[in-house]
Structures are given as structure tokens and as C-alpha cells.
Design an enzyme around this catalytic site. Structure first.
Site, mmCIF file in Angstrom:
data_model
loop_
_atom_site.group_PDB
_atom_site.id
_atom_site.type_symbol
_atom_site.label_atom_id
_atom_site.label_comp_id
_atom_site.label_asym_id
_atom_site.label_seq_id
_atom_site.Cartn_x
_atom_site.Cartn_y
_atom_site.Cartn_z
ATOM 1 N N TYR A 138 10.142 13.387 -13.379
ATOM 2 C CA TYR A 138 11.380 12.596 -13.309
ATOM 3 C C TYR A 138 11.772 12.348 -11.844
ATOM 4 O O TYR A 138 12.181 11.251 -11.483
ATOM 5 C CB TYR A 138 12.532 13.298 -14.031
ATOM 6 N N HIS A 164 0.834 -1.197 0.000
ATOM 7 C CA HIS A 164 0.000 0.000 0.000
ATOM 8 C C HIS A 164 0.872 1.252 0.000
ATOM 9 O O HIS A 164 1.778 1.389 0.813
ATOM 10 C CB HIS A 164 -0.895 -0.019 1.250
ATOM 11 N N ASP A 199 -4.781 3.845 -4.518
ATOM 12 C CA ASP A 199 -4.827 4.288 -3.133
ATOM 13 C C ASP A 199 -5.965 5.283 -2.909
ATOM 14 O O ASP A 199 -6.005 6.339 -3.546
ATOM 15 C CB ASP A 199 -3.487 4.921 -2.773
#
Length: 148
Positions: A112, A22, A64
Site C-alpha cells: 500500500y 524511466h 527497468d
């Protein structure tokens, strides 16, 4: 080949998403993304588009729900309001497979930076520009686990 497992999920990728916990994140990267220099383990998915990979991963990986955002894409350089076709397709897949989640655009260099912290990078052969998507894994609930 296994029943019930999306066919583009190779053994390395199945292992990776099963090991994720998670809050861990996974990046689906296009063919131009500098996958090998980001740092996290790279799993090759040659011959697979980023949208096909997003569909496959989200078939098995929940997003999530405990945080404001669980999906991110790279913002178009010089035109932050633009939404490339591949990103529109990502949103359709996320909505279909994961529910009411909005994919958040992130400035290129910030994307990035976030990519350096993901658990895994899946390097696809998506040739459309901006075909990059980061997903944050959610909780698999007990009723979702097969117990025979």
C-alpha cells in the site's frame, strides 16, 4: 481503434504510459484494491482482468533494467510463501513480454505504501484475490521507436 496498439489500452491509459518516464511506476489493481484512496490518478479499466491489462501494458512498456527489481505483487496475508494463480499468471506474462524479471512479493501494508507513490493506478475488474501488480518503467531505446 489503432493498428499495433493493444485493444484494452483506452486513450487515458495510452496517455498515461506514454507520459511515464524511466523509473516511474504503474499499479495494475484488482477490484478489491482501495484505488481511489491511494492518491495517484486512477484510470478505470472496467471489464478487464488484471492479467489482460498486464499483457497489454507490457506490450508497449519496457521494465527497468537498471535496478534489482522492477515488478512487485502483494504477498498473501498470513501465508507469505503462497503464490496465488493470478500471480503465477503475472509471472508468465512478465517473462514473456519483458524478459528475465522476477516479481517480488511485498507485505500488504508495504505494498500500500509503495502504491501511494506510483505515477498511475489502473483499476481493473479482476475478481481474483491478490491480483495487484506494480511495474517500474524502463528505457525505450532508439531502435525501438518507429520512425516511418
Amino acid at each position: 481503434m489503432l493498428k499495433g496498439i493493444h485493444p484494452v489500452l483506452n486513450p487515458d491509459l495510452l496517455r498515461a504510459i506514454a507520459r511515464m518516464g524511466h523509473g516511474d511506476e504503474i499499479l495494475i489493481a484488482d477490484a478489491n484494491f482501495p484505488s481511489s484512496t491511494m492518491g495517484p490518478e486512477v484510470i478505470r479499466a472496467d471489464g478487464v482482468s488484471a492479467t489482460e491489462m498486464a499483457e497489454a501494458i507490457l506490450t508497449h512498456l519496457p521494465l527497468d533494467t537498471f535496478v534489482p527489481d522492477s515488478a512487485w505483487r502483494m504477498e498473501v496475508v498470513g501465508d507469505p510463501q503462497a503464490e496465488p494463480e493470478v500471480c503465477v499468471e503475472f509471472q508468465t506474462i512478465v517473462s514473456k513480454r519483458a524478459g528475465d524479471f522476477k516479481i517480488v512479493p511485498v507485505e500488504r501494508f508495504a505494498f500500500y505504501e509503495r502504491s501511494r507513490k506510483v505515477a498511475y493506478i489502473v483499476a481493473t475488474t479482476e475478481f481474483r484475490l491478490y491480483g495487484n501488480l506494480i511495474l517500474k518503467k524502463g528505457v525505450v531505446h532508439p531502435h525501438e521507436v518507429f520512425r516511418g
